[in-house]
Design a protein around this motif. Structure first.
Motif, PDB file in Angstrom:
ATOM      1  N   MET A  25      -6.940  -2.280   7.358  1.00  0.00           N
ATOM      2  CA  MET A  25      -7.697  -1.063   7.648  1.00  0.00           C
ATOM      3  C   MET A  25      -8.230  -0.409   6.381  1.00  0.00           C
ATOM      4  SD  MET A  25      -7.477  -1.296  10.816  1.00  0.00           S
ATOM      5  CE  MET A  25      -8.336   0.169  11.316  1.00  0.00           C
ATOM      6  N   ASP A  26      -7.494  -0.556   5.273  1.00  0.00           N
ATOM      7  CA  ASP A  26      -7.889   0.069   4.017  1.00  0.00           C
ATOM      8  C   ASP A  26      -7.127  -0.604   2.883  1.00  0.00           C
ATOM      9  OD1 ASP A  26      -9.192   1.789   2.293  1.00  0.00           O
ATOM     10  OD2 ASP A  26      -8.126   3.585   2.920  1.00  0.00           O
ATOM     11  N   VAL A  27      -7.730  -0.586   1.713  1.00  0.00           N
ATOM     12  CA  VAL A  27      -7.093  -1.114   0.513  1.00  0.00           C
ATOM     13  C   VAL A  27      -7.027   0.022  -0.491  1.00  0.00           C
ATOM     14  CG1 VAL A  27      -7.245  -2.800  -1.349  1.00  0.00           C
ATOM     15  CG2 VAL A  27      -8.019  -3.416   0.946  1.00  0.00           C
ATOM     16  N   MET A  28      -5.819   0.333  -0.952  1.00  0.00           N
ATOM     17  CA  MET A  28      -5.615   1.442  -1.877  1.00  0.00           C
ATOM     18  C   MET A  28      -4.750   0.968  -3.035  1.00  0.00           C
ATOM     19  SD  MET A  28      -4.826   4.379   0.874  1.00  0.00           S
ATOM     20  CE  MET A  28      -5.937   5.718   0.548  1.00  0.00           C
ATOM     21  N   TRP A  29      -5.320   0.888  -4.197  1.00  0.00           N
ATOM     22  CA  TRP A  29      -4.630   0.518  -5.434  1.00  0.00           C
ATOM     23  C   TRP A  29      -3.661  -0.624  -5.238  1.00  0.00           C
ATOM     24  CZ3 TRP A  29      -5.093   5.732  -3.983  1.00  0.00           C
ATOM     25  CH2 TRP A  29      -6.160   6.375  -4.629  1.00  0.00           C
ATOM     26  N   SER A  30      -2.371  -0.332  -5.150  1.00  0.00           N
ATOM     27  CA  SER A  30      -1.371  -1.395  -5.128  1.00  0.00           C
ATOM     28  C   SER A  30      -0.878  -1.750  -3.727  1.00  0.00           C
ATOM     29  CB  SER A  30      -0.177  -0.987  -5.987  1.00  0.00           C
ATOM     30  OG  SER A  30       0.434   0.162  -5.434  1.00  0.00           O
ATOM     31  N   HIS A  31      -1.509  -1.192  -2.685  1.00  0.00           N
ATOM     32  CA  HIS A  31      -1.071  -1.541  -1.336  1.00  0.00           C
ATOM     33  C   HIS A  31      -2.251  -1.623  -0.362  1.00  0.00           C
ATOM     34  CE1 HIS A  31      -1.051   2.891  -1.052  1.00  0.00           C
ATOM     35  NE2 HIS A  31      -1.274   2.705   0.230  1.00  0.00           N
ATOM     36  N   VAL A  32      -1.964  -2.231   0.773  1.00  0.00           N
ATOM     37  CA  VAL A  32      -2.955  -2.439   1.824  1.00  0.00           C
ATOM     38  C   VAL A  32      -2.414  -1.770   3.083  1.00  0.00           C
ATOM     39  CG1 VAL A  32      -4.120  -4.196   3.213  1.00  0.00           C
ATOM     40  CG2 VAL A  32      -3.634  -4.643   0.805  1.00  0.00           C
ATOM     41  N   GLN A  33      -3.276  -1.075   3.806  1.00  0.00           N
ATOM     42  CA  GLN A  33      -2.859  -0.476   5.073  1.00  0.00           C
ATOM     43  C   GLN A  33      -3.243  -1.419   6.206  1.00  0.00           C
ATOM     44  OE1 GLN A  33      -4.677   3.443   4.914  1.00  0.00           O
ATOM     45  NE2 GLN A  33      -2.653   4.301   4.491  1.00  0.00           N
ATOM     46  N   LEU A  34      -2.255  -1.729   7.044  1.00  0.00           N
ATOM     47  CA  LEU A  34      -2.443  -2.644   8.170  1.00  0.00           C
ATOM     48  C   LEU A  34      -2.166  -1.916   9.475  1.00  0.00           C
ATOM     49  CD1 LEU A  34      -0.395  -5.608   6.703  1.00  0.00           C
ATOM     50  CD2 LEU A  34      -2.871  -5.403   6.747  1.00  0.00           C
ATOM     51  N   ARG A  35      -2.851  -2.367  10.519  1.00  0.00           N
ATOM     52  CA  ARG A  35      -2.612  -1.828  11.869  1.00  0.00           C
ATOM     53  C   ARG A  35      -2.419  -3.012  12.810  1.00  0.00           C
ATOM     54  NH1 ARG A  35      -6.829   2.164  13.516  1.00  0.00           N
ATOM     55  NH2 ARG A  35      -5.387   3.633  12.586  1.00  0.00           N
ATOM     56  N   GLU A  42      -0.223   2.467  11.597  1.00  0.00           N
ATOM     57  CA  GLU A  42      -0.455   1.658  10.404  1.00  0.00           C
ATOM     58  C   GLU A  42       0.798   1.612   9.541  1.00  0.00           C
ATOM     59  OE1 GLU A  42      -3.831   3.261   8.343  1.00  0.00           O
ATOM     60  OE2 GLU A  42      -5.208   2.698   9.934  1.00  0.00           O
ATOM     61  N   TRP A  43       0.895   0.555   8.751  1.00  0.00           N
ATOM     62  CA  TRP A  43       1.962   0.458   7.763  1.00  0.00           C
ATOM     63  C   TRP A  43       1.365  -0.082   6.472  1.00  0.00           C
ATOM     64  CZ3 TRP A  43       1.173  -3.441  11.262  1.00  0.00           C
ATOM     65  CH2 TRP A  43       1.228  -4.757  10.818  1.00  0.00           C
ATOM     66  N   ASP A  44       2.088   0.106   5.390  1.00  0.00           N
ATOM     67  CA  ASP A  44       1.644  -0.348   4.074  1.00  0.00           C
ATOM     68  C   ASP A  44       2.300  -1.666   3.722  1.00  0.00           C
ATOM     69  OD1 ASP A  44       0.174   1.967   3.776  1.00  0.00           O
ATOM     70  OD2 ASP A  44       1.712   3.007   2.623  1.00  0.00           O
ATOM     71  N   ALA A  45       1.544  -2.510   3.048  1.00  0.00           N
ATOM     72  CA  ALA A  45       2.071  -3.787   2.566  1.00  0.00           C
ATOM     73  C   ALA A  45       1.488  -4.061   1.183  1.00  0.00           C
ATOM     74  CB  ALA A  45       1.696  -4.916   3.523  1.00  0.00           C
ATOM     75  N   ARG A  46       2.163  -4.898   0.447  1.00  0.00           N
ATOM     76  CA  ARG A  46       1.658  -5.310  -0.869  1.00  0.00           C
ATOM     77  C   ARG A  46       0.752  -6.525  -0.696  1.00  0.00           C
ATOM     78  NH1 ARG A  46       6.905  -6.130  -4.360  1.00  0.00           N
ATOM     79  NH2 ARG A  46       6.928  -7.828  -2.882  1.00  0.00           N
TER      80      ARG A  46
END
Length: 74
Positions: A25-35, A42-46
Motif C-alpha cells: 500500500m505504501d513504502v516508507m523509508w525502512s518499511h513497507v505497509q501491507l494490507r 495494514e501492517w508494516d514489514a521490512r
C-alpha cells in the motif's frame, strides 16, 4: 536500512516473517505497509522480509478477494 529495494505499490507479496500475504500500500523509508488482499488492517514489514508472488499466486488472491466481496454483498 536494507539494500533490498521494496516492491512497487500494488504488488502482491508474502511477508516471510509473519507468513501473511499482503498487497503493498505504501513504502516508507525502512518499511513497507501491507494490507491483506481481502481488505483489513495494514501492517508494516521490512523489504528484506518480502517475497513478490507470481501471477498464479496473484490470480488465486484476486479470486479469493472477489469471492469475499460477493459473500458480503459488495
Amino acid at each position: 536500512m536494507s539494500d533490498k529495494k521494496a516492491p512497487a505499490v500494488g504488488t502482491l507479496t508474502l511477508d516471510t516473517k509473519s507468513g501473511r500475504v499482503g498487497r503493498v500500500m505504501d513504502v516508507m523509508w525502512s518499511h513497507v505497509q501491507l494490507r491483506p488482499p481481502q481488505g483489513g488492517i495494514e501492517w508494516d514489514a521490512r523489504p528484506e522480509d518480502l517475497r513478490v508472488l507470481g501471477s498464479c499466486d496473484d490470480l488465486s488472491s484476486r479470486v479469493a478477494e472477489l469471492n469475499a466481496h460477493s459473500r458480503s454483498g459488495l
